[in-house]
Structures are given as C-alpha cells and as structure tokens.
Design a protein around this motif. Structure first.
Motif, PDB file in Angstrom:
ATOM      1  N   THR A  58      11.621   3.414  24.487  1.00 10.62           N
ATOM      2  CA  THR A  58      10.354   3.405  23.765  1.00 10.62           C
ATOM      3  C   THR A  58      10.671   3.711  22.308  1.00 10.62           C
ATOM      4  O   THR A  58      11.559   4.522  22.018  1.00 10.62           O
ATOM      5  N   ALA A  59       9.961   3.065  21.410  1.00  9.68           N
ATOM      6  CA  ALA A  59      10.231   3.237  19.984  1.00  9.68           C
ATOM      7  C   ALA A  59       8.960   3.626  19.238  1.00  9.68           C
ATOM      8  O   ALA A  59       7.858   3.205  19.595  1.00  9.68           O
ATOM      9  N   ARG A  60       9.155   4.435  18.188  1.00 12.20           N
ATOM     10  CA  ARG A  60       8.024   4.857  17.372  1.00 12.20           C
ATOM     11  C   ARG A  60       8.445   4.829  15.905  1.00 12.20           C
ATOM     12  O   ARG A  60       9.408   5.482  15.516  1.00 12.20           O
ATOM     13  N   LEU A  61       7.706   4.076  15.119  1.00 11.54           N
ATOM     14  CA  LEU A  61       8.023   3.892  13.705  1.00 11.54           C
ATOM     15  C   LEU A  61       7.199   4.814  12.834  1.00 11.54           C
ATOM     16  O   LEU A  61       6.006   5.032  13.081  1.00 11.54           O
ATOM     17  N   SER A  62       7.829   5.333  11.793  1.00 17.77           N
ATOM     18  CA  SER A  62       7.115   6.034  10.726  1.00 17.77           C
ATOM     19  C   SER A  62       7.621   5.478   9.395  1.00 17.77           C
ATOM     20  O   SER A  62       8.777   5.066   9.281  1.00 17.77           O
ATOM     21  N   VAL A  63       6.742   5.460   8.418  1.00 20.42           N
ATOM     22  CA  VAL A  63       7.099   4.949   7.096  1.00 20.42           C
ATOM     23  C   VAL A  63       7.585   6.120   6.257  1.00 20.42           C
ATOM     24  O   VAL A  63       6.849   7.084   6.033  1.00 20.42           O
ATOM     25  N   ALA A  64       8.827   6.030   5.805  1.00 19.23           N
ATOM     26  CA  ALA A  64       9.441   7.113   5.044  1.00 19.23           C
ATOM     27  C   ALA A  64       9.151   7.012   3.553  1.00 19.23           C
ATOM     28  O   ALA A  64       8.956   8.032   2.887  1.00 19.23           O
ATOM     29  N   SER A  65       9.139   5.767   3.026  1.00 19.67           N
ATOM     30  CA  SER A  65       8.874   5.630   1.592  1.00 19.67           C
ATOM     31  C   SER A  65       8.435   4.218   1.243  1.00 19.67           C
ATOM     32  O   SER A  65       8.744   3.263   1.951  1.00 19.67           O
ATOM     33  N   VAL A  66       7.695   4.143   0.148  1.00 13.17           N
ATOM     34  CA  VAL A  66       7.333   2.874  -0.484  1.00 13.17           C
ATOM     35  C   VAL A  66       7.687   3.062  -1.953  1.00 13.17           C
ATOM     36  O   VAL A  66       7.193   3.986  -2.601  1.00 13.17           O
ATOM     37  N   GLU A  72      -0.052  -4.516  10.089  1.00 10.21           N
ATOM     38  CA  GLU A  72      -1.050  -3.533   9.675  1.00 10.21           C
ATOM     39  C   GLU A  72      -1.937  -4.173   8.598  1.00 10.21           C
ATOM     40  O   GLU A  72      -1.440  -4.634   7.561  1.00 10.21           O
ATOM     41  N   PRO A  73      -3.252  -4.230   8.832  1.00  9.97           N
ATOM     42  CA  PRO A  73      -4.137  -4.967   7.922  1.00  9.97           C
ATOM     43  C   PRO A  73      -4.098  -4.509   6.463  1.00  9.97           C
ATOM     44  O   PRO A  73      -4.234  -5.321   5.559  1.00  9.97           O
ATOM     45  N   ASP A  74      -3.881  -3.226   6.219  1.00  5.48           N
ATOM     46  CA  ASP A  74      -3.914  -2.729   4.844  1.00  5.48           C
ATOM     47  C   ASP A  74      -2.524  -2.519   4.247  1.00  5.48           C
ATOM     48  O   ASP A  74      -2.381  -1.899   3.203  1.00  5.48           O
ATOM     49  N   SER A  75      -1.493  -3.066   4.874  1.00  6.18           N
ATOM     50  CA  SER A  75      -0.122  -2.795   4.419  1.00  6.18           C
ATOM     51  C   SER A  75       0.213  -3.462   3.086  1.00  6.18           C
ATOM     52  O   SER A  75       0.981  -2.924   2.301  1.00  6.18           O
ATOM     53  N   GLY A  76      -0.308  -4.640   2.868  1.00 12.58           N
ATOM     54  CA  GLY A  76       0.067  -5.397   1.682  1.00 12.58           C
ATOM     55  C   GLY A  76       1.409  -6.104   1.854  1.00 12.58           C
ATOM     56  O   GLY A  76       1.919  -6.701   0.911  1.00 12.58           O
ATOM     57  N   ASN A 103       0.831  -1.200   0.000  1.00 15.23           N
ATOM     58  CA  ASN A 103       0.000   0.000   0.000  1.00 15.23           C
ATOM     59  C   ASN A 103       0.872   1.260   0.000  1.00 15.23           C
ATOM     60  O   ASN A 103       1.561   1.536   0.982  1.00 15.23           O
ATOM     61  N   PRO A 104       0.826   2.064  -1.067  1.00 13.86           N
ATOM     62  CA  PRO A 104       1.633   3.285  -1.103  1.00 13.86           C
ATOM     63  C   PRO A 104       1.168   4.327  -0.085  1.00 13.86           C
ATOM     64  O   PRO A 104       1.918   5.238   0.260  1.00 13.86           O
ATOM     65  N   ASP A 105      -0.060   4.177   0.413  1.00 13.75           N
ATOM     66  CA  ASP A 105      -0.570   5.113   1.424  1.00 13.75           C
ATOM     67  C   ASP A 105       0.085   4.919   2.787  1.00 13.75           C
ATOM     68  O   ASP A 105      -0.192   5.670   3.719  1.00 13.75           O
ATOM     69  N   LEU A 106       0.969   3.927   2.898  1.00 15.15           N
ATOM     70  CA  LEU A 106       1.727   3.764   4.143  1.00 15.15           C
ATOM     71  C   LEU A 106       2.678   4.936   4.367  1.00 15.15           C
ATOM     72  O   LEU A 106       3.013   5.255   5.508  1.00 15.15           O
ATOM     73  N   VAL A 107       3.120   5.580   3.291  1.00 11.76           N
ATOM     74  CA  VAL A 107       4.085   6.679   3.409  1.00 11.76           C
ATOM     75  C   VAL A 107       3.514   7.765   4.328  1.00 11.76           C
ATOM     76  O   VAL A 107       2.386   8.212   4.159  1.00 11.76           O
ATOM     77  N   GLY A 108       4.313   8.121   5.318  1.00 14.58           N
ATOM     78  CA  GLY A 108       3.906   9.138   6.280  1.00 14.58           C
ATOM     79  C   GLY A 108       3.159   8.590   7.476  1.00 14.58           C
ATOM     80  O   GLY A 108       2.949   9.310   8.460  1.00 14.58           O
ATOM     81  N   ARG A 109       2.771   7.341   7.424  1.00 24.19           N
ATOM     82  CA  ARG A 109       2.034   6.757   8.545  1.00 24.19           C
ATOM     83  C   ARG A 109       2.960   6.600   9.741  1.00 24.19           C
ATOM     84  O   ARG A 109       4.084   6.149   9.619  1.00 24.19           O
ATOM     85  N   GLU A 110       2.471   7.007  10.908  1.00 24.41           N
ATOM     86  CA  GLU A 110       3.202   6.843  12.165  1.00 24.41           C
ATOM     87  C   GLU A 110       2.431   5.890  13.049  1.00 24.41           C
ATOM     88  O   GLU A 110       1.200   5.924  13.100  1.00 24.41           O
TER      89      GLU A 110
END
Length: 148
Positions: A104-112, A74-78, A4-11
C-alpha cells in the motif's frame, strides 16, 4: 493555472493494496535489464533466503505510480500532464520488494518550488506491506512547464 503552492503538506489517501506478482517481477526485470538470477529464478531467490522472487530496486515505481496519478488528477493542483517531465527519482529502502508482497502506498507533497515560469514538485511515497511495515520510500521530483 500555475502549480498550487498549497499542495505542500497535502497527504493523499492510501492506495488499494497492490499484490506483487511473480510474473510482474520477471517482466520488470527483463524490461530494465536486471539480470541477477534472484529476479527471475525462484530457486536462486530462495537460496539467498527470500520467500519468492526479488523485484529489482526500481520496481517500487510501479507502486508509486498509483500515487502520482492521485497527485496529477487533483483538481486544484495546477499540474498539466502535457507539460510535466520526471526530473528525479530516489528510493530509501527498509527491505527489498518480494513477489507475494501486498503493498500500500501513501503520497505526501514535500515541496513546490518555482523555477522561473516552471515549477518543481517533490513528493514522497511511503510504501508499506500488509502488516503496515515500511518497505521503501520513493521520492519523485516532477518538473512542470509554465503556461505557453
């Protein structure tokens, strides 16, 4: 399902705190053949000015893995685990991880990025201590194979 390209920017939500244990540091050091005494000998670590054992630099992956689980579930990640390989790993440090740290850790998606039928997903995981101070940012690139 393609990644899913909409992952970009997801935190993602911060992980529960991870308490770095002295024996975990020793075990990890043995596993990665990190033989510097500050990884296994408390007195050697203290002689260098640390409060406790110093984790080898790649120990941050132990904490980052908690965030990668979030991404991969993530259910919609693909993203399909069976078609995923770890393509690249980088770390940007503020200070070493030391036994006794509560992280503590926090992930964000930078690119697909599409790569033929495959995809490359780059994520950044910011790891902070109990005071909220930055310790390390771990960047991972996952390569996800396309549908067979």
């Amino acid at each position: 399902m393609a990644v899913n390209p909409d992952l970009v920017g997801r935190e993602f939500a911060p992980t529960a705190p991870y308490l770095v244990g002295r024996e975990k540091v020793r075990e990890f050091a043995r596993a990665v053949f990190a033989d510097a005494p500050e990884h296994t000998d408390l007195e050697a670590a203290r002689a260098l000015g640390y409060a406790d054992l110093v984790a080898p630099p790649t120990f941050a992956i132990v904490v980052q893995e908690l965030t990668l689980r979030q991404l991969m579930s993530e259910p919609d990640s693909g993203i399909v685990l069976e078609r995923t390989v770890h393509g690249e790993q980088r770390f940007r440090w503020t200070r070493p991880i030391v036994a006794g740290d509560e992280l503590t850790a926090r992930l964000s998606v930078a690119s697909v990025r599409a790569l033929g039928a495959n995809a490359m997903v780059t994520s950044e995981t910011a790891i902070t201590d109990a005071d909220g101070a930055h310790v390390v940012t771990a960047t991972s690139v996952l390569v996800i194979g396309g549908a067979e």
